[in-house]
Design a protein around this motif. Structure first.
Motif, PDB file in Angstrom:
ATOM      1  N   ASP A  19      31.055 -30.101 -57.413  1.00  0.00           N
ATOM      2  CA  ASP A  19      30.409 -28.820 -57.106  1.00  0.00           C
ATOM      3  C   ASP A  19      29.882 -28.741 -55.679  1.00  0.00           C
ATOM      4  N   SER A  22      32.000 -25.972 -53.418  1.00  0.00           N
ATOM      5  CA  SER A  22      32.656 -25.013 -54.299  1.00  0.00           C
ATOM      6  C   SER A  22      33.332 -23.942 -53.454  1.00  0.00           C
ATOM      7  N   THR A  23      34.504 -23.497 -53.858  1.00  0.00           N
ATOM      8  CA  THR A  23      35.250 -22.501 -53.096  1.00  0.00           C
ATOM      9  C   THR A  23      36.120 -21.663 -54.011  1.00  0.00           C
ATOM     10  N   SER A  24      36.236 -20.396 -53.673  1.00  0.00           N
ATOM     11  CA  SER A  24      37.164 -19.507 -54.372  1.00  0.00           C
ATOM     12  C   SER A  24      38.415 -19.257 -53.538  1.00  0.00           C
ATOM     13  N   ASP A  27      42.818 -23.803 -54.195  1.00  0.00           N
ATOM     14  CA  ASP A  27      42.811 -24.706 -55.344  1.00  0.00           C
ATOM     15  C   ASP A  27      43.955 -25.693 -55.156  1.00  0.00           C
ATOM     16  N   ARG A  36      43.802 -18.298 -53.021  1.00  0.00           N
ATOM     17  CA  ARG A  36      43.265 -17.136 -53.738  1.00  0.00           C
ATOM     18  C   ARG A  36      44.060 -16.853 -55.008  1.00  0.00           C
ATOM     19  N   GLY A  37      44.549 -17.899 -55.648  1.00  0.00           N
ATOM     20  CA  GLY A  37      45.297 -17.757 -56.894  1.00  0.00           C
ATOM     21  C   GLY A  37      46.794 -17.669 -56.727  1.00  0.00           C
ATOM     22  N   GLY A  59      40.261 -11.964 -50.055  1.00  0.00           N
ATOM     23  CA  GLY A  59      40.528 -12.340 -51.439  1.00  0.00           C
ATOM     24  C   GLY A  59      41.707 -11.650 -52.082  1.00  0.00           C
TER      25      GLY A  59
END
Length: 281
Positions: A19, A22-24, A27, A36-37, A59
């Motif tokens: 943690d 943490s990042t959005s 991945d 971003r997915g 995003g």
């Protein structure tokens, strides 16, 4: 007796470490890179560099029209010649023996409030005027109030307008035409373009001679129209200008000159100190 922290289990410590950053944004696992997915392999060859910048910062992927306007603004700001301090510094740094990365870092470090901050400052001014207007259409009165507040805090220079070199900045003319075209197609609202035009009109009326929008002003309009925060506006300018910095650093490396100062040695500086003297002791 002082309280002691409750010992944490190994699993809790591992989770704490996970943690910590943490990042959005990204991945990553072995064999997997998702931005971003989106799997990176699905982005490669399908999205442009400005679209990737938008995705990373916002995003989501932009529309093609948004991407085109962002790209145009970034293209316009790549370079302004070796008399621009950041460009000159990159060339001097290479002549002093720095590699390209060192030259780029040296140049980017001077893109601060005075040399590189006008776009962000102009965005902040435009946002302040937008807030003054509220739900109404921006007017000359809103602009006058916004300028008064800005100059009271920052001084008389209005960022984004006028240019010491160009009577009319050709970059601003072309970019404003693109903004107006995008507005007609419904791709941007045009609210910040209107604010920019009103600022230009008021400054010109006060001066009694043209004070046209420059590259910082029109890119501020574009970044505001596209919904970027002012601080990101500066970051986008730095990304744009980095291409020019890289090009000049590389050119200087090919030329091979050593220890180039800001002026040729034959041109003297102006000394303003005391005349030649001897110590009294």
């Amino acid at each position: 007796m002082a309280d002691r922290k409750t010992p944490r289990s190994a699993e809790q410590l591992v989770q704490d470490a996970s943690d910590w950053w943490s990042t959005s944004i990204v991945d990553i696992e072995p064999g997997k890179i998702h931005m971003r997915g989106y799997p990176i392999q699905d982005l490669i060859g399908r999205v442009s560099y400005p679209e990737m910048a938008w995705l990373m910062l916002r995003g989501e992927l932009p529309t093609r029209e948004q991407s085109a306007l962002l790209e145009a603004a970034m293209v316009a700001g790549v370079d302004h010649g070796p008399h621009a301090p950041s460009i000159a510094i990159s060339r001097m740094a290479v002549s002093c023996g720095l590699p390209v990365n060192g030259a780029m870092a040296s140049a980017i470090n001077v893109l601060d409030d005075v040399h590189g901050g006008a776009g962000q400052q102009c965005m902040e001014l435009m946002h302040a005027i937008d807030r003054l207007a509220g739900d109404a259409e921006p007017t000359a009165e809103h602009v006058a109030a916004g300028l008064a507040a800005f100059t009271a805090e920052h001084g008389k220079i209005i960022p984004g307008f006028g240019h010491r070199f160009h009577p009319v900045d050709p970059r601003a003319v072309r970019l404003m035409a693109m903004v107006r075209e995008a507005q007609q197609r419904g791709e941007v609202a045009g609210r910040f373009a209107a604010i920019g035009a009103l600022i230009e009109q008021l400054l010109t009326a006060r001066k009694g001679s043209p004070i046209p929008m420059n590259i910082d002003g029109i890119t501020a309009v574009i970044y505001c129209e596209l919904g970027f925060a002012p601080e990101l506006g500066r970051g986008l300018f730095i990304l744009s200008r980095s291409i020019g910095i890289l090009a000049h650093a590389w050119e200087q490396k090919q030329q091979g000159a050593r220890i180039k100062g800001p002026m040729p040695p034959a041109i003297p500086y102006t000394y303003t100190g005391p005349a030649t003297r001897k110590p009294e002791r």
